[in-house]
Each structure stands twice: as structure tokens, then as C-alpha cells.
Design an enzyme around this catalytic site. Structure first.
Site, PDB file in Angstrom:
ATOM      1  N   ASP A  36       0.860  -1.182   0.000  1.00 14.76           N
ATOM      2  CA  ASP A  36       0.000   0.000   0.000  1.00 14.76           C
ATOM      3  C   ASP A  36       0.897   1.234   0.000  1.00 14.76           C
ATOM      4  O   ASP A  36       2.059   1.165   0.422  1.00 14.76           O
ATOM      5  CB  ASP A  36      -0.851   0.028   1.282  1.00 14.76           C
ATOM      6  N   ARG A  54      -0.635  -0.748  -8.668  1.00 19.04           N
ATOM      7  CA  ARG A  54      -2.024  -0.389  -8.357  1.00 19.04           C
ATOM      8  C   ARG A  54      -2.140   1.142  -8.401  1.00 19.04           C
ATOM      9  O   ARG A  54      -1.462   1.834  -7.644  1.00 19.04           O
ATOM     10  CB  ARG A  54      -2.391  -0.869  -6.958  1.00 19.04           C
TER      11      ARG A  54
HETATM   12  C1  LIG Z   1      -8.278  -1.613  -4.015  1.00 21.17           C
HETATM   13  C2  LIG Z   1      -7.938  -0.265  -3.454  1.00 21.17           C
HETATM   14  C3  LIG Z   1      -6.742  -0.089  -2.809  1.00 21.17           C
HETATM   15  C4  LIG Z   1      -6.386   1.169  -2.317  1.00 21.17           C
HETATM   16  N1  LIG Z   1      -5.145   1.354  -1.796  1.00 21.17           N
HETATM   17  C5  LIG Z   1      -4.778   2.615  -1.436  1.00 21.17           C
HETATM   18  C6  LIG Z   1      -3.442   2.895  -1.046  1.00 21.17           C
HETATM   19  O1  LIG Z   1      -2.573   2.010  -0.988  1.00 21.17           O
HETATM   20  N2  LIG Z   1      -3.130   4.176  -0.692  1.00 21.17           N
HETATM   21  C7  LIG Z   1      -4.061   5.188  -0.754  1.00 21.17           C
HETATM   22  O2  LIG Z   1      -3.709   6.333  -0.475  1.00 21.17           O
HETATM   23  N3  LIG Z   1      -5.333   4.949  -1.122  1.00 21.17           N
HETATM   24  C8  LIG Z   1      -5.704   3.700  -1.479  1.00 21.17           C
HETATM   25  N4  LIG Z   1      -6.993   3.474  -1.882  1.00 21.17           N
HETATM   26  C9  LIG Z   1      -8.024   4.536  -1.699  1.00 21.17           C
HETATM   27  C10 LIG Z   1      -8.052   5.513  -2.856  1.00 21.17           C
HETATM   28  O3  LIG Z   1      -6.895   6.305  -2.833  1.00 21.17           O
HETATM   29  C11 LIG Z   1      -9.283   6.417  -2.812  1.00 21.17           C
HETATM   30  O4  LIG Z   1      -9.263   7.159  -1.629  1.00 21.17           O
HETATM   31  C12 LIG Z   1     -10.612   5.691  -2.891  1.00 21.17           C
HETATM   32  O5  LIG Z   1     -10.534   4.592  -3.756  1.00 21.17           O
HETATM   33  C13 LIG Z   1     -11.701   6.636  -3.423  1.00 21.17           C
HETATM   34  O6  LIG Z   1     -11.354   7.073  -4.702  1.00 21.17           O
HETATM   35  P1  LIG Z   1     -12.104   6.569  -6.027  1.00 21.17           P
HETATM   36  O7  LIG Z   1     -11.070   6.322  -7.063  1.00 21.17           O
HETATM   37  O8  LIG Z   1     -12.971   5.434  -5.719  1.00 21.17           O
HETATM   38  O9  LIG Z   1     -12.902   7.828  -6.563  1.00 21.17           O
HETATM   39  P2  LIG Z   1     -13.861   8.877  -5.864  1.00 21.17           P
HETATM   40  O10 LIG Z   1     -13.950  10.010  -6.826  1.00 21.17           O
HETATM   41  O11 LIG Z   1     -13.440   9.178  -4.460  1.00 21.17           O
HETATM   42  O12 LIG Z   1     -15.225   8.093  -5.794  1.00 21.17           O
HETATM   43  C14 LIG Z   1     -15.964   7.746  -6.947  1.00 21.17           C
HETATM   44  C15 LIG Z   1     -17.264   7.089  -6.530  1.00 21.17           C
HETATM   45  O13 LIG Z   1     -16.986   5.862  -5.850  1.00 21.17           O
HETATM   46  C16 LIG Z   1     -17.853   5.664  -4.751  1.00 21.17           C
HETATM   47  N5  LIG Z   1     -17.063   5.703  -3.489  1.00 21.17           N
HETATM   48  C17 LIG Z   1     -15.786   6.125  -3.346  1.00 21.17           C
HETATM   49  N6  LIG Z   1     -15.370   5.995  -2.065  1.00 21.17           N
HETATM   50  C18 LIG Z   1     -16.422   5.498  -1.382  1.00 21.17           C
HETATM   51  C19 LIG Z   1     -16.615   5.132  -0.029  1.00 21.17           C
HETATM   52  N7  LIG Z   1     -15.664   5.269   0.903  1.00 21.17           N
HETATM   53  N8  LIG Z   1     -17.832   4.632   0.326  1.00 21.17           N
HETATM   54  C20 LIG Z   1     -18.809   4.486  -0.582  1.00 21.17           C
HETATM   55  N9  LIG Z   1     -18.676   4.810  -1.898  1.00 21.17           N
HETATM   56  C21 LIG Z   1     -17.508   5.306  -2.292  1.00 21.17           C
HETATM   57  C22 LIG Z   1     -18.852   6.774  -4.838  1.00 21.17           C
HETATM   58  O14 LIG Z   1     -19.924   6.381  -5.649  1.00 21.17           O
HETATM   59  C23 LIG Z   1     -18.068   7.880  -5.513  1.00 21.17           C
HETATM   60  O15 LIG Z   1     -18.882   8.831  -6.140  1.00 21.17           O
HETATM   61  C24 LIG Z   1      -7.328   2.244  -2.411  1.00 21.17           C
HETATM   62  C25 LIG Z   1      -8.534   2.058  -3.073  1.00 21.17           C
HETATM   63  C26 LIG Z   1      -8.848   0.830  -3.609  1.00 21.17           C
HETATM   64  C27 LIG Z   1     -10.144   0.686  -4.350  1.00 21.17           C
END
Ligand SMILES: Cc1cc2nc3c(=O)[nH]c(=O)nc-3n(C[C@H](O)[C@H](O)[C@H](O)COP(=O)(O)OP(=O)(O)OC[C@H]3O[C@@H](n4cnc5c(N)ncnc54)[C@H](O)[C@@H]3O)c2cc1C
Length: 308
Positions: A135, A185
Site C-alpha cells: 500500500d 495499483r
Molecule cells: C483496491 C484499493 C486499494 C487502495 N489502496 C490505497 C493505497 O494504498 N493508498 C491510498 O492512499 N489509497 C488507497 N486506496 C483509496 C483511494 O486512494 C481512494 O481514496 C478511494 O478509492 C476513493 O477514490 P475513487 O477512485 O474510488 O474515486 P472517488 O472520486 O473518491 O469516488 C468515486 C465514486 O466511488 C464511490 N465511493 C468512493 N469511495 C467510497 C466510499 N468510501 N464509500 C462508498 N462509496 C464510495 C462513490 O460512488 C463515488 O462517487 C485504495 C482504493 C482501492 C479501491
């Protein structure tokens, strides 16, 4: 902005006490976390695999402040990997690792402690026929994390890493890591970062995500497109169609409990989908980042606080 404020507040002890007090958040926590124990993680992983998804399991914990905590977390990962291998849940199940949980932030020798512990976890993954993805945490850890990645890849070229489009540096990091065999990732980034190092507007984070995605999809590596954002998913599908990328040469990733219907739609369309599955009792930091990402989650949480 609300997200930044919430993440700042989450570091204050009274907020932590309120959120973790018995039962208050449990219903919402359970939506995102498999449970407290290894058995909970393994049972949920088994169900997800049976459903045609793959998983990456995170033993919750971060900001480890003692050597013994770091060693305990290392051992928890090794036990997890032994069980996953023993139940033949690999290679569909792999693990995600926060280097801060295995010592990276220790004041003395944190980098070396994290590297040594990560090596032991990679050896256990190799034995189990599994893989490890690192991560990415806040921007102060990126250089150390990428240095540890390079060391680990000497022996285990399959080690993956998360890169955050929010950071200015990430476009260059993606270019450097888009080579053959490299598992990367791509995420937007879950940490509140200063303007000196990170885009502040969501639109800029999204545009950077698309640029990074194009770089990774054009390269010879294995992109892991970790997002719930419908636009990023559509752009990925477009890039795959335009470049003729094989379905086995990349994957989508989403967090456990978020956009499950979309996970199934992608699976049914023939894409590989991996679910990020956290477990463990130290869920506070992970949970607060999920609240900060989405006002609707925060509203739901506040309602549950006042309707007890
Ligand atoms: C598999 C995976 C691994 C990750 N690993 C890391 C990492 O190592 N380091 C790091 O900094 N971040 C990590 N993240 C978190 C990432 O950085 C984002 O904060 C998170 O994925 C929200 O961004 P998004 O791309 O989904 O888009 P966004 O623009 O935030 O969300 C798009 C849409 O997704 C849905 N959504 C998003 N978040 C949520 C939520 N919490 N609850 C409900 N619905 C939601 C909503 O419909 C939203 O409108 C990871 C995320 C995933 C999916």
C-alpha cells in the site's frame, strides 16, 4: 475540503474515543471490514473467490510505534499466508501490506526493520503461491516505500505497489514502473496532503489519474486499476478496447463493501476484479479514511451516533 477536515479531526484523541466507543460505529465498520479475526478474513475471502472475484487481504494496523508491534504484525501476515496456502485459496488471494504497520515509522532504523519484515512476508507469500502488494501511505513515505519495493523485487519480481495520482511526482513514478512484469495499483490517494506535493482540486486528481492510467496501460506491466469512479472505469474499458489489451493483463480493484454491483458487472463482462479486504481490530484509521471519502458515509455514521 470536508474530507481534509475530518482526517485532521480523526487524529485527535477525543474523536478517536468517540468513534471507537462500544458499538457506536460497528454497523458501518462491518460494511467495510471482514471482521476482527483471521477466520473472518478467510471465510469472507473464500466466499468472494467462489463468486468469481479475487482478493487482496489487509491485516489492519498502521502507525506501529514499537518493534514488538511490528513483529506481531509481520507474524500475523505470515500466519494469514500459511492459512491461505493451506486452504488452497491462492493465487486468487494475495495480501496488501502497509509498511508503517511493520516498522517503517520507527524512529531508529524503521526503513531497515520494515524491509526485513517485508522480506519475511514475501517468503511466506512465495511458499503459499501468493503475492504481496505494498500500500502507499502519506507522501513522506513514498521514497522509502519505493526503495523497499526495489529491494524486494530483486528476489520477488511479483511484488506490487500502489501509486497515488494525487501526488505531483506520481506521473514520473508511473513511467518508471510501467515496465514488463511490474504490478502497479493506481489509486487517487486517501491522505490529506499539502499543495507543495499534491493536487488540491478533485478535478486535477482525476485528470492526473487518467494520465497515469494511460501510461500504465501503454506499458508492459500489469496495471491494477483501483477505483470506484464510473468515469475512470469507463476510460479503462475504452483503453483496453483501443489497445486490444488481454483481459488477463490488467485488473480492476475495489474496496470490500463498495459498489458491489459494479464489481459483479465487470466480472460478468469478463474483466478480472480484485476486492481489497481488510480485517482486524485496529480499524480506526481505515474507517476514518472511508468516511472522509464520502459525505454520504459520514451522514450515515452521524445518524447512527445520535439514534443510539
Ligand atoms: C483496491 C484499493 C486499494 C487502495 N489502496 C490505497 C493505497 O494504498 N493508498 C491510498 O492512499 N489509497 C488507497 N486506496 C483509496 C483511494 O486512494 C481512494 O481514496 C478511494 O478509492 C476513493 O477514490 P475513487 O477512485 O474510488 O474515486 P472517488 O472520486 O473518491 O469516488 C468515486 C465514486 O466511488 C464511490 N465511493 C468512493 N469511495 C467510497 C466510499 N468510501 N464509500 C462508498 N462509496 C464510495 C462513490 O460512488 C463515488 O462517487 C485504495 C482504493 C482501492 C479501491
Amino acid at each position: 475540503m470536508l474530507g481534509h477536515t475530518l482526517l485532521a479531526a480523526s487524529r485527535k484523541p477525543p474523536v478517536r474515543r468517540l468513534v471507537t466507543s462500544a458499538g457506536v460505529s460497528r454497523r458501518l465498520v462491518d460494511r467495510f471490514v471482514a471482521g476482527d479475526g483471521l477466520d473472518d478474513a478467510v471465510d469472507t475471502a473464500r466466499n468472494l473467490l467462489a463468486d468469481g472475484l479475487s482478493v487482496t487481504i489487509d491485516h489492519l494496523g498502521e502507525d506501529t510505534h514499537t518493534l514488538s508491534q511490528a513483529t506481531d504484525t509481520r507474524d500475523a501476515y505470515i500466519a494469514l499466508l500459511d492459512v491461505l496456502g493451506g486452504f488452497a485459496l491462492t493465487p486468487g488471494a494475495e495480501v496488501s501490506l502497509k509498511l508503517s504497520a511493520i516498522g517503517q515509522a520507527l524512529p531508529e532504523d524503521g526503513h531497515r526493520v520494515a524491509l526485513d519484515n517485508a522480506r519475511a512476508i514475501c517468503l511466506a507469500a512465495e511458499r503459499a503461491g501468493s503475492t504481496v502488494t505494498l500500500d502507499m501511505e502519506d507522501h513522506t513515505t513514498v521514497d522509502s516505500t519505493l526503495a523497499i519495493l526495489r529491494e524486494l523485487r530483486h528476489d520477488h519480481p511479483w511484488v506490487g505497489v500502489a501509486l497515488q495520482s494525487a501526488l505531483h511526482r506520481t506521473e514520473a513514478d508511473c513511467a518508471a514502473l510501467a515496465h514488463t512484469g511490474s504490478r502497479v495499483r493506481l489509486v487517487k490517494g486517501a491522505y490529506a496532503e499539502p499543495a507543495t506535493v499534491a493536487h488540491q482540486r478533485k478535478a486535477d486528481v482525476d485528470l492526473a489519474y487518467v494520465r497515469c492510467l494511460k501510461t500504465l496501460m501503454a506499458g508492459g506491466g500489469y496495471p491494477m486499476v483501483a477505483t470506484h469512479d464510473p468515469r475512470m472505469i469507463a476510460i479503462t474499458e475504452h483503453l483496453v478496447a483501443a489497445t486490444g489489451r488481454a483481459a488477463t493483463s490488467y485488473e480492476f480493484q475495489m474496496l470490500h463493501g463498495i459498489r458491489v454491483t459494479e464489481q459483479h458487472r465487470l466480472r460478468d463482462a469478463g474483466a478480472q476484479v480484485r476486492v481489497y479486504l481488510p480485517y482486524g481490530s485496529d480499524w480506526y484509521g481505515y474507517f476514518m479514511r472511508r468516511l472522509a471519502e464520502r459525505p454520504a458515509n459520514l451522514t450515515f455514521f452521524l445518524r447512527s451516533l445520535f439514534s443510539r
